[in-house]
Design an enzyme around this catalytic site. Structure first.
Site, PDB file in Angstrom:
ATOM      1  CB  CYS A  74     -13.166   6.029  12.571  1.00  0.00           C
ATOM      2  SG  CYS A  74     -11.847   5.087  13.342  1.00  0.00           S
ATOM      3  CB  CYS A  80      -5.952   6.057  13.453  1.00  0.00           C
ATOM      4  SG  CYS A  80      -5.495   5.102  12.017  1.00  0.00           S
ATOM      5  CB  CYS A  83      -8.972   8.975   8.331  1.00  0.00           C
ATOM      6  SG  CYS A  83      -9.551   7.498   7.508  1.00  0.00           S
ATOM      7  CB  CYS A 164      -9.938   0.075   9.423  1.00  0.00           C
ATOM      8  SG  CYS A 164      -9.525   1.479   8.393  1.00  0.00           S
ATOM      9  CD  GLN A 289      -3.472   1.852  -9.278  1.00  0.00           C
ATOM     10  OE1 GLN A 289      -3.634   2.660  -8.381  1.00  0.00           O
ATOM     11  NE2 GLN A 289      -2.448   1.894 -10.102  1.00  0.00           N
ATOM     12  CE1 TYR A 318       8.563   8.537 -13.652  1.00  0.00           C
ATOM     13  CE2 TYR A 318       7.376   9.439 -15.536  1.00  0.00           C
ATOM     14  CZ  TYR A 318       8.435   9.492 -14.651  1.00  0.00           C
ATOM     15  OH  TYR A 318       9.357  10.501 -14.764  1.00  0.00           O
ATOM     16  CG  ASP A 388       0.013   7.180 -12.920  1.00  0.00           C
ATOM     17  OD1 ASP A 388       0.065   8.064 -12.045  1.00  0.00           O
ATOM     18  OD2 ASP A 388      -0.642   6.126 -12.772  1.00  0.00           O
ATOM     19  CB  CYS A 415      -0.422  10.795  -6.853  1.00  0.00           C
ATOM     20  SG  CYS A 415       1.331  10.523  -7.020  1.00  0.00           S
TER      21      CYS A 415
HETATM   22  N1  SAH Z   1       0.041   3.613 -13.621  1.00  0.00           N
HETATM   23  C1  SAH Z   1       0.611   2.733 -12.649  1.00  0.00           C
HETATM   24  C2  SAH Z   1       0.966   3.380 -11.340  1.00  0.00           C
HETATM   25  C3  SAH Z   1       2.000   4.439 -11.428  1.00  0.00           C
HETATM   26  S1  SAH Z   1       2.621   4.920  -9.872  1.00  0.00           S
HETATM   27  C4  SAH Z   1      -0.313   1.579 -12.405  1.00  0.00           C
HETATM   28  O1  SAH Z   1      -1.439   1.645 -12.831  1.00  0.00           O
HETATM   29  O2  SAH Z   1       0.072   0.610 -11.788  1.00  0.00           O
HETATM   30  C5  SAH Z   1       4.215   5.508 -10.330  1.00  0.00           C
HETATM   31  C6  SAH Z   1       5.167   4.416 -10.750  1.00  0.00           C
HETATM   32  O3  SAH Z   1       6.380   5.028 -11.194  1.00  0.00           O
HETATM   33  C7  SAH Z   1       5.573   3.468  -9.639  1.00  0.00           C
HETATM   34  O4  SAH Z   1       5.233   2.170 -10.045  1.00  0.00           O
HETATM   35  C8  SAH Z   1       7.101   3.651  -9.527  1.00  0.00           C
HETATM   36  O5  SAH Z   1       7.773   2.450  -9.252  1.00  0.00           O
HETATM   37  C9  SAH Z   1       7.463   4.159 -10.904  1.00  0.00           C
HETATM   38  N2  SAH Z   1       8.704   4.947 -11.053  1.00  0.00           N
HETATM   39  C10 SAH Z   1       9.276   5.787 -10.157  1.00  0.00           C
HETATM   40  N3  SAH Z   1      10.336   6.409 -10.708  1.00  0.00           N
HETATM   41  C11 SAH Z   1      10.438   5.959 -11.993  1.00  0.00           C
HETATM   42  C12 SAH Z   1      11.317   6.244 -13.084  1.00  0.00           C
HETATM   43  N4  SAH Z   1      12.315   7.124 -12.954  1.00  0.00           N
HETATM   44  N5  SAH Z   1      11.110   5.621 -14.248  1.00  0.00           N
HETATM   45  C13 SAH Z   1      10.095   4.734 -14.391  1.00  0.00           C
HETATM   46  N6  SAH Z   1       9.235   4.427 -13.393  1.00  0.00           N
HETATM   47  C14 SAH Z   1       9.397   5.021 -12.215  1.00  0.00           C
END
Ligand code: SAH
Length: 460
Positions: A74, A80, A83, A164, A289, A318, A388, A415
């Site tokens: 790029c 930018c 990346c 991009c 995603q 989450y 997650d 993450c």
């Molecule tokens: N597995 C999900 C992505 C998770 S990302 C998917 O596939 O879509 C993390 C997520 O946690 C986000 O959506 C965020 O809004 C949520 N989050 C953040 N703090 C939180 C909490 N205290 N309780 C519940 N969810 C929460």
């Protein structure tokens, strides 16, 4: 005090790489962080900032390139803010991410010999054009021509770029069509300082499986204020896959890209896509995603680690739009999902319905409040827990509740390897051990690291 001064030219060899993707080298024992470099580069750099024990410098020339350095394809990779490690070969990017997970699990988690449990990184076959969602800020250059691109690192200066390399290739034609329309009708772009002008951003989304495309113009005003809009629609419609053209109104003085109101000016209100067998409905405001190919890889691994028989009760904590919950539902008796953002749960419920999945129940709220309350009320525990969380990791109270629920298995999707390691250590103290670790590259050329860990009750 140091003997260095600002703008001084220094010569140094890069010896280390931070998790933010900056190179680190020393001059007379004094460390400097230099972005756009690679371990093994011998460089000249200009000092930009000095602190007591370290400094920052800007790369000015490469005296001897590291064998791991590649020419970023790029042309605006350096300016930018997107990346950060395009100059590092993809092979080395993979190694960097894998080692980062290993390093955190050892240092922060205290898990010695974790490498034995770690699978080889699940990387991308083609690390380009992988994102299905782009948000381009729109402005005007000094000659008064409309431009689209991305912000330079840590600023709101637009680096013009309609091609991009991590975005889908459909974006180039979409942006060229919009910029030509703006030029033809003299449509203004939004100016953050004066809060005047019309077009703020262009948001695009594409269903990689279905080929459906959505274009959303974010406007400081209403669709009616856009002259010649039907001409733009005619141009965009010709792009293969175009399914939905939307105007979003955002009249606030804010860094938030999207405003609350959307109006469909052509086609559908949403596009659809699949991850694995599951169909998703995606509107301009929906979460989804951004790398669906690697998301499938990640969630297939999570499903593999959950190793369901069909009679389990599963919690997906989450859960976002319920991607993992719906993935697991076909293999479990009952899945519960919890997520703090209401709109995400609205989408999760719609996605469950359009896929005919009825053994999933979603809750809106904080996981650390909803899960203990649900347990108290119903007496239901979980056989398998999937978490997650965002970068900051799991709330401690939630980890306590998970311990009390005493599931057979915990699948931790993360993450941020540092908080992953911290939380795994807590879970180890509650009688769990790490069985397997997978690192999945979802975001080539960025420093983001995704991983998934399987923990089981010790002794199982
Ligand atoms: N597995 C999900 C992505 C998770 S990302 C998917 O596939 O879509 C993390 C997520 O946690 C986000 O959506 C965020 O809004 C949520 N989050 C953040 N703090 C939180 C909490 N205290 N309780 C519940 N969810 C929460």
């Amino acid at each position: 005090m140091t003997d260095f001064r600002k703008n001084q030219e220094i010569v140094l060899t890069i010896e280390d790489f931070t998790k933010e993707g900056e190179g680190l080298g020393k001059v007379q024992g004094f460390p400097f962080f230099v972005k756009d470099t690679v371990i093994g580069d011998k460089i000249t750099a200009a000092v930009t900032k000095l602190k007591k024990n370290y400094g920052y410098a800007r790369l000015t020339s490469i005296l001897e390139a590291s064998p791991d350095r590649v020419q970023p394809p790029c042309p605006v990779a350096r300016q930018c803010g997107g990346c950060r490690i395009q100059q590092l070969s993809y092979e080395k990017q993979k190694e960097f991410k894998w080692k980062q997970v290993a390093g955190c699990l050892k240092r922060i988690g205290g898990f010695e010999e974790i490498e034995e449990k770690m699978e080889p990184i699940l990387a991308m076959e083609k690390p380009w054009h992988y994102r299905n969602k782009a948000q381009f800020p729109i402005g005007h250059d000094k000659e008064g021509r409309p431009v689209a691109g991305f912000y330079a690192g840590r600023t709101h200066t637009i680096i013009p770029n309609t091609n991009c390399l991590i975005q889908d290739q459909c974006n180039e034609r979409i942006l060229e069509t919009i910029l030509a329309y703006m030029e033809k009708y003299g449509i203004s772009s939004y100016d953050e300082k004066t809060h005047r002008g019309l077009i703020r951003h262009v948001l695009t989304r594409k269903g990689f499986t279905t080929g459906q495309i959505m274009v959303c113009l974010v406007v400081n005003g209403q669709a009616e204020g856009l002259k010649g809009l039907s001409d733009l629609v005619e141009g965009l419609r010709k792009i293969q896959g175009m399914t939905s053209i939307i105007v979003n109104t955002n009249t606030e003085k804010t860094n938030r890209i999207l405003g609350p109101a959307c109006r469909t000016i052509w086609g559908e209100d949403y596009i659809e896509d699949y991850i694995g067998e599951i169909r998703y409905r995606i509107g301009p405001l929906s979460f989804y995603q951004v790398n669906p190919v690697q998301t499938r890889v990640l969630y297939t691994k999570a499903l593999d680690y959950a190793d369901l028989r069909g009679d389990e009760t599963v919690w997906d904590m989450y859960c976002g739009i319920g991607t993992i919950s719906l993935f697991l539902a076909g293999k479990a008796k009952q899945v519960y999902g919890v997520e703090i953002v209401k709109e995400a749960i609205d989408d999760a419920r719609i996605n469950a319905a359009i896929n005919g999945i009825d053994n999933v129940e979603f809750f809106v709220g904080k996981a650390e409040e909803i899960v203990p309350a649900h347990r108290e009320r119903t007496g239901i525990n979980a056989d398998v827990v999937v978490v997650d969380p965002p970068r900051k990791g799991c709330d401690e109270k939630l980890l306590d509740t998970i311990g009390l629920m005493n599931p057979e298995k915990i699948v931790y999707v993360s993450c941020d390897p540092a908080t992953l390691a911290r939380d795994c250590r807590v879970l180890a103290g509650k009688g769990y051990e790490i069985r397997k670790v997978a690192v999945v590259d979802q975001f080539a050329h960025s420093v983001h690291v995704e991983s998934v860990v399987k923990l089981t009750r010790t002794g199982l």
